[in-house]
Design an enzyme around this catalytic site. Structure first.
Site, PDB file in Angstrom:
ATOM      1  N   LYS A 139     -13.032  -3.739 -14.935  1.00  0.00           N
ATOM      2  CA  LYS A 139     -14.068  -4.250 -15.039  1.00  0.00           C
ATOM      3  C   LYS A 139     -15.042  -3.923 -14.557  1.00  0.00           C
ATOM      4  O   LYS A 139     -16.312  -3.144 -14.859  1.00  0.00           O
ATOM      5  CB  LYS A 139     -14.064  -5.780 -15.198  1.00  0.00           C
ATOM      6  N   LYS A 207     -24.956  -6.685  -9.154  1.00  0.00           N
ATOM      7  CA  LYS A 207     -24.100  -7.215  -7.821  1.00  0.00           C
ATOM      8  C   LYS A 207     -22.888  -6.161  -8.326  1.00  0.00           C
ATOM      9  O   LYS A 207     -21.634  -6.191  -7.231  1.00  0.00           O
ATOM     10  CB  LYS A 207     -23.732  -8.715  -8.314  1.00  0.00           C
TER      11      LYS A 207
END
Length: 265
Positions: A139, A207
């Site tokens: 990811k 983030k």
């Protein structure tokens, strides 16, 4: 396996939970929360998963968090007899609503196969990638590409607008050649309409870029281009635009160039 706990009700989570219910699962542990500390609290906190777990419980974490934190949480859960899969997703809110997410999975392969029917209720492309942390590392790679593509697409469109070109025509040309990509086909038209409502919030993209930086340090991999992209998102969040779509990073570049990219009619 017909009873599932689901923790997290954000933009992605509600439609994912609905898809599990439609698939016939009794939704009462899957987690999908914002960041590594949140997963640690939910999993290892005083009233968390481990505190009430029985041996044999499976925890599927579909958040996007640090691979380093994932391996640490998985080790702690294993001590309590809990098996953890890291299974972050890609595809945004549309993919969550339609059950077409891409799901990348790390952890024990036998557990993965046991949980495949659950994952198939949520996504179309489900890929087992290796031991704990492998899903989160994949990811991270996905987010490197996503953020980078938005940044360079923004530069191209800002250049076109500053040079007096019709950005809509430029998008049409670029989408028909070697530069063709999902961002051009799906997000660029929204930018031209100045529709910057979030499919995936810029604050969450930032983030994820911080997670990428942590992962790169752990693996001792230099990532100079991604570091620059991270600073563009840092500027966006600092300017108060973190709740906009991640493609709205174009606003940072528009501000520097003194031009706005929008359709002419």
């Amino acid at each position: 396996m017909n009873k599932i706990g689901f923790i997290g009700l954000g933009l992605m989570c509600k439609p994912m939970a609905r898809n599990l219910i439609r698939a016939g699962f009794a939704l009462t542990v899957i987690t999908i929360v914002p960041d590594s500390p949140d997963v640690e609290h939910v999993a290892l906190g005083p009233e968390g998963i481990v505190a009430g777990a029985k041996p044999g419980l499976i925890h599927i974490d579909m958040s996007t968090i640090s691979p380093v934190a994932t391996r640490r949480i998985a080790a702690r859960e294993a001590e309590a007899g809990v098996t953890m899969l890291d299974a972050p997703v890609s595809g945004g809110t549309v993919g969550a609503q339609q059950g077409t997410l891409s799901i990348m999975v790390g952890g024990d392969e036998t557990t993965f196969e046991k949980c495949r029917p659950i994952l198939e209720a949520l996504g179309k492309r489900i890929t087992y990638l290796g031991p704990s942390g492998a899903g989160q590392t994949t990811k991270a790679c996905n987010q490197v590409m996503t953020a980078g593509i938005y940044a360079v697409m923004s530069e191209a469109l800002v250049l076109a607008a500053k040079a007096g070109l019709d950005p809509a025509k430029v998008v049409e040309v670029l989408a028909g050649g070697a530069a063709r990509c999902w961002a051009l086909e799906v997000r660029a038209p929204k930018i031209l309409r100045r529709d910057l409502a979030p499919g995936f919030k810029a604050s969450m993209q930032y983030k994820d870029l911080n997670i990428i930086a942590e992962t790169a340090r752990a693996e001792r991999v230099p990532m100079p281009v991604t570091a620059l992209v991270r600073e563009l998102y840092a500027a966006m969040v600092s300017a108060g635009d973190g709740e906009l779509d991640n493609s709205a990073v174009i606003k940072v570049l528009e501000g520097m160039a003194g031009v706005e990219v929008k359709a002419r009619s």
